[in-house]
Design a protein around this motif. Structure first.
Motif, short mmCIF file in Angstrom:
data_model
loop_
_atom_site.label_atom_id
_atom_site.label_comp_id
_atom_site.label_asym_id
_atom_site.label_seq_id
_atom_site.Cartn_x
_atom_site.Cartn_y
_atom_site.Cartn_z
N LYS A 121 0.68 -1.27 0.01
CA LYS A 121 -0.09 -0.05 -0.16
C LYS A 121 0.77 1.23 -0.03
CE LYS A 121 -3.40 2.00 3.06
NZ LYS A 121 -4.04 1.81 4.40
N PHE A 122 0.72 2.12 -0.83
CA PHE A 122 1.35 3.45 -0.84
C PHE A 122 0.46 4.58 -0.83
CE2 PHE A 122 3.61 0.11 -3.65
CZ PHE A 122 4.79 0.51 -3.33
N VAL A 123 0.85 5.26 0.53
CA VAL A 123 -0.33 6.13 1.04
C VAL A 123 0.33 7.48 0.77
CG1 VAL A 123 -1.46 6.63 3.10
CG2 VAL A 123 -0.81 4.55 2.95
N ALA A 124 -0.72 8.33 0.11
CA ALA A 124 -0.09 9.76 0.11
C ALA A 124 -0.78 10.74 0.87
CB ALA A 124 -0.78 10.27 -1.21
N ASN A 125 -0.18 11.72 1.21
CA ASN A 125 -0.46 12.88 2.41
C ASN A 125 -1.76 13.75 1.84
OD1 ASN A 125 1.15 14.32 0.47
ND2 ASN A 125 2.03 15.44 2.35
N LYS A 126 -2.34 13.29 0.72
CA LYS A 126 -3.39 14.22 0.03
C LYS A 126 -4.40 13.33 -0.47
CE LYS A 126 -3.02 16.20 -3.88
NZ LYS A 126 -2.83 16.98 -4.80
N LYS A 127 -5.52 13.89 -0.85
CA LYS A 127 -6.80 13.02 -1.46
C LYS A 127 -6.53 12.65 -2.80
CE LYS A 127 -11.79 12.89 -1.22
NZ LYS A 127 -12.76 13.53 -1.01
N ILE A 179 11.72 -3.54 -5.25
CA ILE A 179 10.96 -2.64 -6.11
C ILE A 179 10.04 -1.33 -5.35
CG2 ILE A 179 10.61 -4.42 -7.83
CD1 ILE A 179 7.78 -4.91 -6.85
N THR A 180 10.30 -1.47 -4.17
CA THR A 180 9.33 -0.78 -3.50
C THR A 180 9.69 1.16 -3.38
OG1 THR A 180 8.76 -2.16 -1.58
CG2 THR A 180 8.35 0.14 -1.11
N VAL A 181 11.33 1.14 -3.47
CA VAL A 181 11.53 2.49 -3.91
C VAL A 181 11.06 3.10 -4.94
CG1 VAL A 181 13.60 3.83 -3.67
CG2 VAL A 181 13.29 1.95 -1.83
N GLU A 182 11.36 2.12 -6.04
CA GLU A 182 10.83 2.54 -7.35
C GLU A 182 9.53 3.05 -7.51
OE1 GLU A 182 11.82 1.18 -11.94
OE2 GLU A 182 11.44 -0.36 -10.62
N VAL A 183 8.41 2.17 -6.88
CA VAL A 183 7.25 2.46 -7.02
C VAL A 183 6.77 3.65 -6.12
CG1 VAL A 183 4.84 1.42 -6.50
CG2 VAL A 183 6.73 -0.08 -7.57
N ARG A 184 7.26 3.84 -5.07
CA ARG A 184 7.00 4.99 -4.19
C ARG A 184 7.43 6.17 -4.97
NH1 ARG A 184 10.70 6.46 0.81
NH2 ARG A 184 9.46 8.23 1.65
N SER A 185 8.75 6.23 -5.36
CA SER A 185 9.12 7.41 -6.01
C SER A 185 8.23 7.76 -7.09
CB SER A 185 10.82 6.99 -6.28
OG SER A 185 11.58 7.09 -5.31
N PHE A 186 7.66 6.91 -8.04
CA PHE A 186 7.07 6.91 -9.06
C PHE A 186 5.89 7.59 -8.96
CE2 PHE A 186 3.82 5.98 -12.19
CZ PHE A 186 4.32 6.53 -13.16
N ILE A 187 5.07 6.94 -7.95
CA ILE A 187 3.83 7.52 -7.32
C ILE A 187 3.83 8.87 -7.11
CG2 ILE A 187 1.90 7.12 -5.91
CD1 ILE A 187 2.16 4.27 -6.26
N ARG A 188 4.89 9.10 -6.10
CA ARG A 188 4.97 10.42 -5.47
C ARG A 188 5.28 11.46 -6.39
NH1 ARG A 188 8.01 14.48 -4.33
NH2 ARG A 188 9.58 13.69 -5.47
N GLN A 189 5.83 11.24 -7.35
CA GLN A 189 6.46 12.33 -8.35
C GLN A 189 5.33 12.35 -9.39
OE1 GLN A 189 9.40 14.07 -8.57
NE2 GLN A 189 8.09 15.42 -10.05
N TYR A 190 4.49 11.41 -9.45
CA TYR A 190 3.33 11.73 -10.57
C TYR A 190 2.05 12.33 -9.76
CZ TYR A 190 -0.62 10.09 -13.21
OH TYR A 190 -1.68 10.13 -14.44
#
Length: 298
Positions: A121-127, A179-190
């Motif tokens: 699960k990749f949780v963001a600090n925004k909706k 792969i976690t760091v790659e996915v997390r970084s991609f989602i954050r940047q997106y």
């Protein structure tokens, strides 16, 4: 200017942890019990978007956070520390005076394991979205630009997007440690780039219409089941990166059919959860009407 760094310190209360800074952060002390109270603290607002944050306390040289019991500090404290350090060195204002303009909150994403070893699960600090979306393949994701991009990673099998998080189901050949760091970084940047998560016309899986049709003109027992799932079950499974949706109730066989999504779909512990948790709860609260709860796998 010296970089602000934080030191993690335990407290006498297991659910509260302190992040102590190497310099004075603010004069005075502030306690925030929810996101509404935190309207003048951009950092506290950011933290309250994380589902495990119950309370935020900001004082002279430390920030203390109280968690709900859905996670352990050992699972999230390092990423939370990094998130706060990034904010402090942005630099970010901790508490605004009434006449100060609200600051733009930087996007952060943290990774959280789920009971399903294939799902993270990749949780963001925004909706992110107003409603849940589940995509089993790239074809289903054609109206969700984020999901489409995620399917370009060869190890992504399924994507589930909820209000403020994305659950990724990986192929068995991949390892989360790699792969976690790659996915997390991609989602954050997106998200930081302000790109579209899912269009208004994003198509759900075909069973969405079945659910909508099944929930019209419901009998009283079905309505009770839905209310109980919404009140007691959905918050818990959402914390684990999944969702449960009512599909139908057969009064003749007393069978409740539900759909498991996200981390709940294919989870090794889902059968135990259904039988020992959900089924027993429904039997107790709707006596004489529930025989079994069955997960319909799509």
């Amino acid at each position: 200017m010296e970089t602000i760094s934080l030191r993690i310190e335990k407290t006498t209360t297991d659910t509260i942890i302190k992040f102590t800074a190497n310099e004075v952060l603010i004069s005075g002390s502030y306690q925030f019990n929810n996101i509404d109270e935190a309207k003048n603290s951009p950092l506290a607002q950011q933290l309250f978007h994380l589902p495990f944050v119950k309370q935020v306390y900001i004082s002279a040289n430390f920030i203390a956070v109280e968690r709900f019991n859905i996670v352990e500090w050992s699972d999230v404290q390092e990423e939370l520390k990094e998130q706060i350090e990034i904010y402090l060195n942005n630099p970010g204002v901790l508490v605004l005076e009434e006449n100060e303009p609200q600051q733009k909150i930087p996007v952060e994403v943290y990774a959280e394991s789920t009971p399903n070893p294939s799902v993270q699960k990749f949780v963001a600090n925004k909706k992110l979205v107003e409603t849940d979306f589940e995509f089993k393949d790239k074809e289903e994701a054609k109206n969700s630009p984020l999901a489409t991009e995620l399917f370009n990673f060869e190890y992504v099998k399924e994507v589930f997007i909820s209000e403020n998080y994305v659950s990724i189901t990986k192929l068995e050949t991949a390892d989360w440690g790699e792969i976690t760091v790659e996915v997390r970084s991609f989602i954050r940047q997106y998200i930081a780039d302000g790109k579209t998560i899912a269009s208004i016309n994003a198509q759900q899986k075909k069973h969405t219409q079945t659910i909508e049709e099944a929930t019209t003109n419901l009998d009283d027992v079905s309505k009770q089941i839905i209310d109980l799932l919404d009140q007691y079950v959905k918050p818990a499974v959402a914390a684990d990166g999944g969702n449960i949706a009512f599909q139908s109730y057969d009064a003749t066989t007393q069978t409740v059919n539900v759909i498991l999504q996200g981390a709940c779909s294919g989870c090794p512990s889902s059968t135990i959860t259904l039988k020992n948790g959900i089924e027993n709860m429904l039997k107790q609260l709707i006596p004489g009407k529930i025989g079994q709860v069955v997960a319909v796998n799509y």
